[in-house]
Write an enzyme that holds these catalytic residues in place. Structure first.
Site, PDB file in Angstrom:
ATOM      1  CG  HIS A 157      -1.877   1.096   1.335  1.00 38.25           C
ATOM      2  ND1 HIS A 157      -3.173   0.999   0.898  1.00 38.25           N
ATOM      3  CD2 HIS A 157      -1.744   2.359   1.817  1.00 38.25           C
ATOM      4  CE1 HIS A 157      -3.806   2.150   1.110  1.00 38.25           C
ATOM      5  NE2 HIS A 157      -2.955   2.986   1.677  1.00 38.25           N
ATOM      6  CD  GLU A 158       1.595   3.537   3.690  1.00 39.96           C
ATOM      7  OE1 GLU A 158       1.808   4.617   3.125  1.00 39.96           O
ATOM      8  OE2 GLU A 158       0.531   3.283   4.309  1.00 39.96           O
TER       9      GLU A 158
END
Lengths: 469, 469
Positions: A231-232
């Protein structure tokens, strides 16, 4: 990496920089510069850059300093209290503090509405998501509300029939970290210009030439940390791909919060929870962990895919899967909109929350404030108008990914081989390298042929959770 | 921790902050504030604080902006070239670039001399070591020159007779790091307000509530990294012990470069290379490394102490032991002083360097510029007046430690038990907690009963290298 005792000095340094920046930005002569520049012949990038400067100037100058200061005090008090009262399930004690924050947010909304000509809630929305309004959100969210509760029931019924095994064992932090670094490399993260570290809450920060992402690890479970890294990394790829010619200029920054979230969700939800990518990932997972047993049913591709796409009814937004998440967001959107427009009062929140939870997710939060209306820090922190960006991001991710799949016919095979080059190139062209040149629907139309729509997201859920074998 | 590609953006951010700070510091109305404050009744801390503000203001305002800019360009060009020409032993190519830097440094010296009434070199010295002058340095360094070359001969003759075994093996970075952390804890480092990390060159940075120190590791040798950690911990303890009431005020900062160096050298040279501390450290070293053999003669206290106090004639300042180090510094002091006062020219440097190396250390650098006058970055970087602070620090460390030993009779026994509490408490009272309240000799007189003298350093070397069994 900061030791605990360094926080105060760092906070003071940041506050000082904030004051200096605000002072520079709001100098009266800036208005004259902006006006003068608007009379010059400008190319599209310069013109967009000037538009963003004017926007920042307007947003910074319209707020009276004393209101900002009163908000700082009220939200810091309310946030502090929230940590305690949420744990204690104490709505009675929380309500008056939240009332104070809501009153000041309404005051802010009125000031911003006056300055912009927008409605009150739209004026707040605009600070997180430029150009977004209730008039645009209501039909988009209306579409989601029309099919999500029913789809959720269907998915749950279907998944209840299938078996799910949890891969068990002790997964060392070093094993998880090495796996995370490997997947970051696979996705295209540039380690010359960024790092992976550890923190309490995963985040992506820094500047485009030095992007810091973090995750958190548990020894008994690896999926949350891994999906956090992915996600990051999606956020980080956006930052690393911003237009290099416009570094440190407003137009060179990411378009908006929703577009940023779309890049993290495109990697996490669209690409990396896909069956294609799972095919690539499975042997890597089996190799990454000493505790993995390649012969065990729990470690097979089929079971791992079930694990990666598990749907569950739950009270907590941050723990929600991609099917139920938008319902959590829509609930909050409807409440905060009514709060800001003066159609609802703080005292009515728990009942309204419970009623919508029952309606959208089939769960009651009556008397359970901890897992109900006290679960998020956003309102105590004074953030009204922020929640919608999560679901706008999810819809945007679906629409972009569907288009990329059309534009790159070999994409499924590439993902199954761990090859993200074409996808990243597509995103660089369509999203990352565009900065703030276009507005949201302008970018979406250039990238996908149409403004944002809900149907791509619905099709994605339908295909992944119901149509697939 | 920064990735390589982040350097440029960080450099730009720091340069921007520098400009903003310089602009705030040199605002004309600041002069009026300082004058107005000096007419108020002030306590000693306030008065010292105002003195430091006036000093910063004077130093910042006296330099013409165009000179600063020309220096920035010349030193950055010269430093860049130095990396190449040092490696190539190319004095001919280096000389004109260094000449440019020297010319500008002379210009700066003249400007600062005009503003301060000091001689040219004294005016530069004053920017690193407030109040220090040649009139004070010459007798101090004269004392050292009078006994050091002879003492060095004696020590070398004596050590040539004794055996020295090198502890061999592979020392993992993790073993070394754990040992470093343990010794930092022993010395009193506060990990709530600081960290240990890795970098190319060991340093101590940050702010008092978040002190970052670094070291560098090799697999085949542990002593350099360990002594690096201890040295930087000495610096860190000073920062962590600065007066908390005056944080972020000039008077709350460390007194000077020499006093800072005294704190690192007190820990490294005085306390931790002592026979007493070696008694404590030996079993810890034996335990720290898998490669250590507690039965081997190389790992015995006697041999380790010989290793910790080894003296060698050498060309390179940064590799020098505490006996020969001051001779390297005095050589540079004499040359840079004559350069700045116009008594010497750049073309004369190599010959003057060689002549003094022969005189002080019995080594010739004729034709060897790499290990001679091109070995340090200081002059290419435009730093004239900095070198003396190293040896002032060594002398100060000896004088402070001798006094601490008198004031704390049990100190040797405490160090032999790894107990630094009393020593740290003494330093907190006499040095760290004083900030910039007193001037150098004022602090030394309060702490030790007399201004800085060379005899404590001589006694220390005599005792450690000649008198001890």
């Amino acid at each position: 990496m900061m030791p605990a005792g360094g926080g105060e000095a760092r906070g003071q340094a940041l506050a000082t920089l904030e004051v200096i920046m605000h002072g520079m930005l709001t100098e009266p002569r800036v208005a004259g510069w902006i006006e003068g520049a608007s009379e010059q012949p400008l190319d599209p990038w310069q013109s967009a850059n000037l538009r963003e400067m004017a926007r920042s100037y307007r947003q910074a100058t319209c707020m009276p300093a004393d209101l900002v200061e009163r908000q700082r005090l009220a939200t810091s008090r309310c946030e502090q209290a929230w940590r305690r009262y949420r744990a204690e399930n104490n709505w009675q004690a929380m309500a008056p503090l939240l009332q104070e924050v809501v009153t000041l947010a309404r005051e802010e909304a009125a000031v911003r509405a006056d300055a912009s000509g927008l409605s009150r809630y739209d004026a707040l929305l605009d600070t997180y998501e430029p150009g977004m309004t209730c008039a645009r959100l209501d039909p988009l969210f209306g579409d989601l509300k029309a099919f999500l509760p029913g789809l959720l029931d269907e998915v749950l019924a279907r998944q209840a029939a299938g078996p799910l095994l949890t891969p068990e064992g002790s997964f060392s932090i070093e094993e998880q970290r090495q796996l995370g670094l490997e997947i970051m490399r696979t996705l295209g993260f540039d380690f010359e210009h960024g790092r992976l570290d550890v923190s309490h809450h995963p985040f992506c920060g820094g500047v485009p030439s030095d992007v810091r992402i973090t995750t958190r690890y548990r020894n008994d479970e690896f999926l949350a940390a891994l999906m956090g890294v992915i996600h990051e990394t999606g956020h980080a790829l956006y930052e690393q791909g911003l237009p290099a010619n416009w570094r440190q200029q407003p137009v060179g920054q990411a378009l908006s919060m929703a577009m940023h979230e779309s890049q993290s969700l495109l990697m996490e939800m669209q690409a990396c929870r896909s069956r294609d990518f799972l095919h690539y990932l499975t042997p890597h997972l089996q190799k990454a962990f000493a505790a993995a047993d390649p012969a065990s049913p729990a470690w097979q591709e089929d079971n791992l895919h079930r694990l990666f796409t598990r749907v569950k009814r739950g009270y907590i937004r941050v723990d929600a899967d991609e099917v139920s998440y938008p319902l959590h967001v829509i609930l909050r959107y409807e409440l905060e909109r009514d709060l800001m427009e003066g159609r609802m009062e703080v005292t009515e929140i728990p009942e309204a929350w419970d009623q919508r939870m029952q309606q959208y997710l089939g769960l009651s939060t009556a008397g359970n404030y901890t897992d109900g209306c006290l679960q998020d820090v956003h309102w105590p922190a004074g953030l009204f108008g922020y929640f919608p960006t999560y679901t706008l991001g999810a819809m945007t991710a679906a629409q972009l990914f569907a288009t990329a799949r059309t534009d790159i016919p070999e994409l499924p095979r590439q993902l199954a081989g761990g090859n993200f080059c074409a996808l990243l190139g597509w995103l660089r062209d369509k999203v990352h390298g565009q900065g703030k040149l276009l507005d949201y629907d302008g970018l979406m139309t250039r990238a996908t042929g149409s403004p944002l729509q809900a149907r791509y997201f619905r099709d994605h859920l339908q295909q992944r959770y119901l149509d697939a074998r």
